[in-house]
Design a protein around this motif. Structure first.
Motif, PDB file in Angstrom:
ATOM      1  N   THR A  98       0.808  -1.217   0.000  1.00 38.96           N
ATOM      2  CA  THR A  98       0.000   0.000   0.000  1.00 38.96           C
ATOM      3  C   THR A  98       0.845   1.273   0.000  1.00 38.96           C
ATOM      4  O   THR A  98       0.309   2.356  -0.084  1.00 38.96           O
ATOM      5  CB  THR A  98      -0.930   0.027   1.228  1.00 38.96           C
ATOM      6  OG1 THR A  98      -0.130   0.019   2.407  1.00 38.96           O
ATOM      7  CG2 THR A  98      -1.873  -1.156   1.231  1.00 38.96           C
ATOM      8  N   THR A  99       2.160   1.147   0.076  1.00 39.41           N
ATOM      9  CA  THR A  99       3.032   2.311   0.091  1.00 39.41           C
ATOM     10  C   THR A  99       3.694   2.453  -1.272  1.00 39.41           C
ATOM     11  O   THR A  99       4.351   1.536  -1.737  1.00 39.41           O
ATOM     12  CB  THR A  99       4.125   2.159   1.159  1.00 39.41           C
ATOM     13  OG1 THR A  99       3.492   1.925   2.405  1.00 39.41           O
ATOM     14  CG2 THR A  99       4.972   3.400   1.262  1.00 39.41           C
ATOM     15  N   THR A 100       3.500   3.596  -1.924  1.00 37.20           N
ATOM     16  CA  THR A 100       4.112   3.809  -3.230  1.00 37.20           C
ATOM     17  C   THR A 100       4.833   5.139  -3.258  1.00 37.20           C
ATOM     18  O   THR A 100       4.499   6.066  -2.518  1.00 37.20           O
ATOM     19  CB  THR A 100       3.062   3.785  -4.354  1.00 37.20           C
ATOM     20  OG1 THR A 100       2.103   4.807  -4.094  1.00 37.20           O
ATOM     21  CG2 THR A 100       2.383   2.441  -4.455  1.00 37.20           C
ATOM     22  N   ARG A 101       5.808   5.204  -4.147  1.00 37.76           N
ATOM     23  CA  ARG A 101       6.538   6.450  -4.339  1.00 37.76           C
ATOM     24  C   ARG A 101       5.654   7.407  -5.114  1.00 37.76           C
ATOM     25  O   ARG A 101       4.967   7.032  -6.041  1.00 37.76           O
ATOM     26  CB  ARG A 101       7.832   6.171  -5.114  1.00 37.76           C
ATOM     27  CG  ARG A 101       8.657   7.414  -5.347  1.00 37.76           C
ATOM     28  CD  ARG A 101       9.904   7.119  -6.136  1.00 37.76           C
ATOM     29  NE  ARG A 101       9.647   6.576  -7.448  1.00 37.76           N
ATOM     30  CZ  ARG A 101       9.317   7.300  -8.511  1.00 37.76           C
ATOM     31  NH1 ARG A 101       9.185   8.582  -8.417  1.00 37.76           N
ATOM     32  NH2 ARG A 101       9.098   6.718  -9.664  1.00 37.76           N
ATOM     33  N   ARG A 102       5.672   8.659  -4.725  1.00 33.34           N
ATOM     34  CA  ARG A 102       4.893   9.680  -5.422  1.00 33.34           C
ATOM     35  C   ARG A 102       5.819  10.843  -5.768  1.00 33.34           C
ATOM     36  O   ARG A 102       6.746  11.144  -5.045  1.00 33.34           O
ATOM     37  CB  ARG A 102       3.771  10.191  -4.532  1.00 33.34           C
ATOM     38  CG  ARG A 102       2.788   9.119  -4.136  1.00 33.34           C
ATOM     39  CD  ARG A 102       1.606   9.749  -3.415  1.00 33.34           C
ATOM     40  NE  ARG A 102       0.768   8.756  -2.812  1.00 33.34           N
ATOM     41  CZ  ARG A 102      -0.170   8.073  -3.452  1.00 33.34           C
ATOM     42  NH1 ARG A 102      -0.368   8.264  -4.722  1.00 33.34           N
ATOM     43  NH2 ARG A 102      -0.909   7.186  -2.824  1.00 33.34           N
ATOM     44  N   GLY A 103       5.533  11.468  -6.894  1.00 30.41           N
ATOM     45  CA  GLY A 103       6.279  12.662  -7.261  1.00 30.41           C
ATOM     46  C   GLY A 103       7.596  12.367  -7.951  1.00 30.41           C
ATOM     47  O   GLY A 103       7.932  11.236  -8.266  1.00 30.41           O
ATOM     48  N   LYS A 104       8.350  13.440  -8.180  1.00 29.10           N
ATOM     49  CA  LYS A 104       9.614  13.383  -8.902  1.00 29.10           C
ATOM     50  C   LYS A 104      10.706  12.738  -8.058  1.00 29.10           C
ATOM     51  O   LYS A 104      10.771  12.931  -6.850  1.00 29.10           O
ATOM     52  CB  LYS A 104      10.011  14.821  -9.247  1.00 29.10           C
ATOM     53  CG  LYS A 104      11.223  14.936 -10.102  1.00 29.10           C
ATOM     54  CD  LYS A 104      11.496  16.396 -10.438  1.00 29.10           C
ATOM     55  CE  LYS A 104      12.783  16.508 -11.211  1.00 29.10           C
ATOM     56  NZ  LYS A 104      13.110  17.902 -11.495  1.00 29.10           N
ATOM     57  N   ARG A 105      11.580  11.964  -8.729  1.00 22.95           N
ATOM     58  CA  ARG A 105      12.726  11.372  -8.053  1.00 22.95           C
ATOM     59  C   ARG A 105      13.695  12.480  -7.662  1.00 22.95           C
ATOM     60  O   ARG A 105      13.984  13.357  -8.460  1.00 22.95           O
ATOM     61  CB  ARG A 105      13.423  10.367  -8.974  1.00 22.95           C
ATOM     62  CG  ARG A 105      12.625   9.122  -9.189  1.00 22.95           C
ATOM     63  CD  ARG A 105      13.141   8.243 -10.312  1.00 22.95           C
ATOM     64  NE  ARG A 105      14.555   8.267 -10.537  1.00 22.95           N
ATOM     65  CZ  ARG A 105      15.396   7.264 -10.272  1.00 22.95           C
ATOM     66  NH1 ARG A 105      14.942   6.146  -9.774  1.00 22.95           N
ATOM     67  NH2 ARG A 105      16.666   7.367 -10.526  1.00 22.95           N
ATOM     68  N   THR A 106      14.197  12.418  -6.428  1.00 22.23           N
ATOM     69  CA  THR A 106      15.162  13.407  -5.977  1.00 22.23           C
ATOM     70  C   THR A 106      16.361  12.710  -5.355  1.00 22.23           C
ATOM     71  O   THR A 106      16.286  11.552  -4.956  1.00 22.23           O
ATOM     72  CB  THR A 106      14.542  14.378  -4.943  1.00 22.23           C
ATOM     73  OG1 THR A 106      14.041  13.624  -3.840  1.00 22.23           O
ATOM     74  CG2 THR A 106      13.410  15.183  -5.555  1.00 22.23           C
ATOM     75  N   LYS A 107      17.457  13.434  -5.269  1.00 19.95           N
ATOM     76  CA  LYS A 107      18.692  12.898  -4.702  1.00 19.95           C
ATOM     77  C   LYS A 107      18.644  13.014  -3.178  1.00 19.95           C
ATOM     78  O   LYS A 107      18.218  14.039  -2.644  1.00 19.95           O
ATOM     79  CB  LYS A 107      19.881  13.680  -5.256  1.00 19.95           C
ATOM     80  CG  LYS A 107      21.216  13.129  -4.849  1.00 19.95           C
ATOM     81  CD  LYS A 107      22.332  13.917  -5.545  1.00 19.95           C
ATOM     82  CE  LYS A 107      23.686  13.388  -5.166  1.00 19.95           C
ATOM     83  NZ  LYS A 107      24.761  14.099  -5.874  1.00 19.95           N
ATOM     84  N   HIS A 108      19.086  11.943  -2.509  1.00 17.00           N
ATOM     85  CA  HIS A 108      19.119  11.900  -1.049  1.00 17.00           C
ATOM     86  C   HIS A 108      20.494  11.435  -0.586  1.00 17.00           C
ATOM     87  O   HIS A 108      21.033  10.466  -1.128  1.00 17.00           O
ATOM     88  CB  HIS A 108      18.079  10.907  -0.507  1.00 17.00           C
ATOM     89  CG  HIS A 108      16.678  11.215  -0.893  1.00 17.00           C
ATOM     90  ND1 HIS A 108      15.837  11.963  -0.105  1.00 17.00           N
ATOM     91  CD2 HIS A 108      15.955  10.881  -1.992  1.00 17.00           C
ATOM     92  CE1 HIS A 108      14.666  12.071  -0.699  1.00 17.00           C
ATOM     93  NE2 HIS A 108      14.719  11.420  -1.843  1.00 17.00           N
ATOM     94  N   ALA A 109      21.039  12.099   0.413  1.00 10.77           N
ATOM     95  CA  ALA A 109      22.288  11.629   1.022  1.00 10.77           C
ATOM     96  C   ALA A 109      22.005  10.339   1.784  1.00 10.77           C
ATOM     97  O   ALA A 109      20.982  10.216   2.446  1.00 10.77           O
ATOM     98  CB  ALA A 109      22.850  12.682   1.973  1.00 10.77           C
ATOM     99  N   VAL A 110      22.924   9.376   1.675  1.00 11.78           N
ATOM    100  CA  VAL A 110      22.800   8.099   2.379  1.00 11.78           C
ATOM    101  C   VAL A 110      23.927   8.012   3.398  1.00 11.78           C
ATOM    102  O   VAL A 110      25.100   8.173   3.045  1.00 11.78           O
ATOM    103  CB  VAL A 110      22.894   6.908   1.400  1.00 11.78           C
ATOM    104  CG1 VAL A 110      22.916   5.586   2.153  1.00 11.78           C
ATOM    105  CG2 VAL A 110      21.747   6.951   0.398  1.00 11.78           C
ATOM    106  N   LYS A 111      23.573   7.782   4.648  1.00 11.57           N
ATOM    107  CA  LYS A 111      24.563   7.596   5.716  1.00 11.57           C
ATOM    108  C   LYS A 111      23.947   6.651   6.742  1.00 11.57           C
ATOM    109  O   LYS A 111      23.155   7.058   7.586  1.00 11.57           O
ATOM    110  CB  LYS A 111      24.934   8.921   6.362  1.00 11.57           C
ATOM    111  CG  LYS A 111      26.094   8.789   7.328  1.00 11.57           C
ATOM    112  CD  LYS A 111      26.592  10.133   7.806  1.00 11.57           C
ATOM    113  CE  LYS A 111      27.798   9.925   8.700  1.00 11.57           C
ATOM    114  NZ  LYS A 111      28.311  11.196   9.197  1.00 11.57           N
TER     115      LYS A 111
END
Length: 134
Positions: free
Chosen positions: A4-17
């Motif tokens: 029931t959880t889906t990605r919405r909107g434009k893909r954006t860059k995220h820092a991963v740590k």
């Protein structure tokens, strides 16, 4: 819950740590090594990891699944290793290649990945740093 959880909107860059702990379990596939553990950090929060890999030429090559409340991430890793005393030290690159739920379509460049563990595989300490798009 993930369906029931889906990605919405434009893909954006995220820092991963992220940081985590792992331990070796009996592998489901003969001839492989399998680690399970927990991890947490930016941008995903708390989750779990399952890694399945093989050893050859002083390198661990494997695939992994990270599972979080909003979806899961699939990736691959190549980590050369060295053994000193009672410890094995892995240092290489991982990549996110696919995802489900909020992470559907995730991708990354090379993620700096370090894992230090005891030779019995029961005390792994993992870190992953880089960036991902989703």
């Amino acid at each position: 819950q993930l369906a029931t959880t889906t990605r919405r909107g434009k893909r954006t860059k995220h820092a991963v740590k992220m940081k985590g702990v792992t331990r070796t379990v009996d592998p489901a596939t003969p001839g492989t090594v399998e680690d399970h553990g927990t991890l947490s950090g930016k941008p995903f929060g708390k989750g779990s990891i399952v890694l399945v890999g093989t050893f050859a030429n002083s390198t661990l090559t494997g695939t992994f699944r990270l599972t979080f409340p909003n979806g899961s991430i699939i990736g691959s890793t190549v980590m050369p290793y060295t053994i000193t005393g009672n410890e094995i030290h892995f240092e290489g690159k991982s990549r996110f290649t696919a995802g489900t739920g909020a992470y559907r379509g995730i991708s990354s460049g090379p993620l700096d990945t370090v894992d230090t563990n005891t030779l019995d595989g029961q005390n792994g300490k993992l870190s992953v740093v880089g960036a991902a798009r989703y």
